[in-house]
Design a protein around this motif. Structure first.
Motif, PDB file in Angstrom:
ATOM      1  N   GLY A  20      -4.011  61.609  11.521  1.00 58.12           N
ATOM      2  CA  GLY A  20      -4.570  60.808  12.607  1.00 58.12           C
ATOM      3  C   GLY A  20      -4.414  59.318  12.412  1.00 58.12           C
ATOM      4  N   SER A  43      -8.600  66.907  12.653  1.00 59.32           N
ATOM      5  CA  SER A  43      -7.440  66.203  13.210  1.00 59.32           C
ATOM      6  C   SER A  43      -6.989  66.832  14.527  1.00 59.32           C
ATOM      7  CB  SER A  43      -6.293  66.235  12.190  1.00 59.32           C
ATOM      8  OG  SER A  43      -5.129  65.675  12.727  1.00 59.32           O
ATOM      9  N   TRP A  44      -6.948  68.137  14.562  1.00 53.76           N
ATOM     10  CA  TRP A  44      -6.524  68.881  15.756  1.00 53.76           C
ATOM     11  C   TRP A  44      -7.499  68.616  16.907  1.00 53.76           C
ATOM     12  CZ3 TRP A  44      -5.832  74.973  15.688  1.00 53.76           C
ATOM     13  CH2 TRP A  44      -5.214  75.377  16.871  1.00 53.76           C
ATOM     14  N   LYS A  72      -7.162  65.145  18.344  1.00 55.13           N
ATOM     15  CA  LYS A  72      -5.971  65.008  19.195  1.00 55.13           C
ATOM     16  C   LYS A  72      -6.216  65.625  20.578  1.00 55.13           C
ATOM     17  CE  LYS A  72      -0.942  65.608  19.087  1.00 55.13           C
ATOM     18  NZ  LYS A  72      -0.709  64.172  19.305  1.00 55.13           N
ATOM     19  N   GLU A 112      -8.478  63.208  22.389  1.00 56.32           N
ATOM     20  CA  GLU A 112      -7.727  62.004  22.739  1.00 56.32           C
ATOM     21  C   GLU A 112      -6.831  62.248  23.954  1.00 56.32           C
ATOM     22  OE1 GLU A 112      -5.697  58.778  19.847  1.00 56.32           O
ATOM     23  OE2 GLU A 112      -4.742  60.742  19.843  1.00 56.32           O
ATOM     24  N   GLU A 113      -6.247  63.435  24.011  1.00 59.29           N
ATOM     25  CA  GLU A 113      -5.349  63.778  25.121  1.00 59.29           C
ATOM     26  C   GLU A 113      -6.098  64.406  26.295  1.00 59.29           C
ATOM     27  OE1 GLU A 113      -2.437  66.291  23.301  1.00 59.29           O
ATOM     28  OE2 GLU A 113      -1.466  64.637  22.225  1.00 59.29           O
TER      29      GLU A 113
END
Length: 593
Positions: free
Chosen positions: A207, A270-271, A274, A277-278
């Motif tokens: 990240g 981390s997954w 993401k 974030e998306e």
């Protein structure tokens, strides 16, 4: 602080005392805690010194937000770093009452980053059943499996042996490698080093926008790296890459016990970050309405968790951040945490951020706090406030093990022989299969007598820097077993009482605990502090001997602030670099009491 804020803090302090209860008792907070509770800055960090009521402050803030500011419980998120802390906060919130009425029934506000991330990922992939299991406690075993796979490949076998043995032409070292028990021990040690390398790399680079490979190339170009460190970095990169390749592949290890695993907790965070974030899946629905984000133990933060917070606030754009921690208790660098995020909070969350402190210790006796504060100032150069609430003195007792008298029988007719000392010698001889060193027996004697003196204490913590003592490499488990035998023989306590009251562990494991009596073992140079030869291997992650020494000072501070009434520090003759010198010259000597 503005006068209006002071008045509000005092009013809220009074409100808690008169209107808020926990288990039918007034939920009292001090003025510093009340100031933190009412703070409504966009981003706030609170330095909460040991025993200052960190959890109490977090719970009080939630109660204030819900009861006074009319924030819905569902609009508050609290992140902690272990499941027990989350349970404690939720349980306490569920029992809080305002004007005799429950404020939050069946609270589920607090969670670990890992549990929250798992929820995000499971929601996105369609449930737990569609995801592989998460690798956690077996991570070191997984790395050992990878190391054993590397040992089957000639090029990597040579490199691993070169790293572990040094000069391959040395006949003595090569002969050692022919001994199976030696090989097993060395590969297990190496796998632990690789597990730490992988953990630290994940915390730092997942990240972050840059990869371990990029960082490695840059580091090797800009630093004069010795051959052993260069080899370690090469092996670390290979283990890191294989670890993720094996773990994330659909069917990588058919013949392995690890085939059921498909991710680990760092990867899950981390997954999830993401996905947030998306704005994929249900993340917007899950987060957009959140108004407050509270984080406990912020000194244990890392780049990975920073990424998670930035991702959450990208969706919950109006959420205010409130973090609590103690940089003097930042003891998890080995796992990837970095105190940088605490010390430079404003660099990450804005120069207008608030920085507050809660500094009154409610755990320790006055003398223990005085010594801890002296250690803060002298050893760690911290100028912050740290004061004791308790008016009871407490005791800090220094024990020089060399001054302890010990006279076992040297012959059948030794006139100096002490009957009790003979029992210590006999007990340890059974453990060690040989006559113990005098210092070993003295430690058992001292511990037995300290416990005898404090038999009425509800709990006693015995702490060491490592999992085994320097003296004769006695493990803490072996020490516990023999101490139990000695206490039973001398009719001080039975086995059941021992198991209930006496707890022996490393200083790291004592974090978050407290006891009426704390005994620190081997507070000597070479144990704590100790300059470890492998420290330089982790320079790629910012490690230095100076930073490692500061980590050990923080660890010692954690250990001494576990004690509520009595703190015993057992040591050899203090040396130039001993931590004992930072505690002041007026410590009580056990021999003088």
């Amino acid at each position: 602080m503005k006068r209006s804020d002071q008045k509000l803090a005092k009013a809220i302090q009074d409100w808690f005392k008169t209107s808020v209860t926990f288990e039918d008792e007034p939920y009292v907070i001090d003025l510093e805690q009340a100031t933190a509770v009412i703070d409504d800055n966009n981003s706030t960090i609170v330095a909460a010194r040991a025993g200052s009521g960190k959890t109490r402050t977090i719970v009080a803030k939630i109660v204030y937000l819900v009861a006074k500011q009319k924030i819905k419980p569902d609009e508050i998120m609290v992140f902690v770093f272990n499941a027990n802390a989350a349970k404690e906060i939720n349980a306490r919130l569920s029992q809080m009452k305002v004007n005799q009425k429950p404020i939050i029934e069946d609270a589920k506000i607090a969670s670990t980053f890992h549990a929250f991330s798992r929820q995000v990922v499971y929601n996105w992939c369609g449930g737990k059943a569609k995801c592989k299991e998460i690798l956690a406690e077996q991570k070191e075993d997984y790395l050992l499996y990878i190391v054993k796979q590397l040992m089957k490949e000639e090029i990597w076998e040579v490199k691993i042996k070169q790293f572990l043995l040094g000069d391959l032409s040395d006949e003595t070292l090569e002969n050692l490698w022919q001994r199976p028990e030696y090989v097993t021990t060395e590969l297990e040690r190496f796998a632990k080093m690789m597990a730490q390398f992988v953990n630290r790399a994940q915390q730092k680079y997942l990240g972050s926008g840059s990869s371990l490979g990029e960082k490695t190339n840059q580091y090797l170009k800009t630093h004069d790296v010795e051959s052993r460190e260069r080899l370690f970095i090469e092996l670390g990169n290979e283990c890191y890459n294989r670890y993720h390749r094996y773990l994330l592949s659909k069917n990588p290890l058919k013949s392995s016990a690890f085939s059921k695993y498909g991710t680990d907790f760092n990867l899950i965070v981390s997954w999830a970050s993401k996905l947030i974030e998306e704005k994929r899946g249900k993340t917007k629905k899950l987060l957009a309405h959140k108004k407050y984000l509270l984080i406990d133990e912020y000194q244990d933060f890392s780049q990975l968790f920073l990424y998670a917070v930035f991702a959450i606030r990208s969706v919950a754009s109006s959420a205010k951040l409130f973090v609590v921690g103690d940089d003097l208790q930042a003891i998890n660098r080995f796992a990837g945490s970095e105190v940088e995020y605490f010390k430079n909070f404003e660099d990450y969350f804005g120069k207008s951020s608030s920085r507050l402190a809660i500094s009154t210790n409610y755990r320790c006796g006055y003398e223990i706090v005085r010594v801890a504060h002296k250690f803060m100032k002298k050893a760690m150069h911290d100028k912050g406030s740290f004061k004791a609430f308790s008016k009871k003195s407490g005791q800090v007792i220094s024990i020089n093990i060399n001054l302890i008298e010990y006279h076992p029988a040297m012959t059948d007719y030794d006139p100096r022989a002490n009957k009790e000392d003979q029992i210590y010698q006999k007990t340890l001889r059974k453990l060690l299969s040989h006559s113990p060193k005098i210092t070993t027996a003295k430690y058992l004697k001292v511990l037995t007598n300290i416990i005898k003196e404090n038999k009425s204490a509800n709990n006693i913590l015995i702490l060491h820097r490592n999992n085994e003592m320097n003296i004769e490499s006695i493990s803490l488990e072996q020490l516990q077993s023999n101490l139990r035998k000695a206490l039973i023989i001398f009719n001080i306590m039975d086995s059941a009482e021992f198991d209930q009251k006496i707890h022996i562990m490393t200083m790291h494991k004592s974090k978050g605990l407290e006891a009426e009596v704390v005994i620190i073992l081997e507070a000597d140079e070479g144990v704590i502090p100790k300059t470890h030869p492998d420290t330089s291997l982790y320079t790629i992650f910012g490690e230095t001997n100076e930073i490692a020494l500061l980590d050990q000072k923080r660890l010692f501070y954690v250990a001494i602030t576990r004690a509520k009434k009595k703190l015993y520090i057992i040591h050899d003759q203090p040396t130039k670099n001993s931590f004992i010198k930072f505690l002041g010259k007026n410590l009580n000597s056990w021999q003088d009491l």
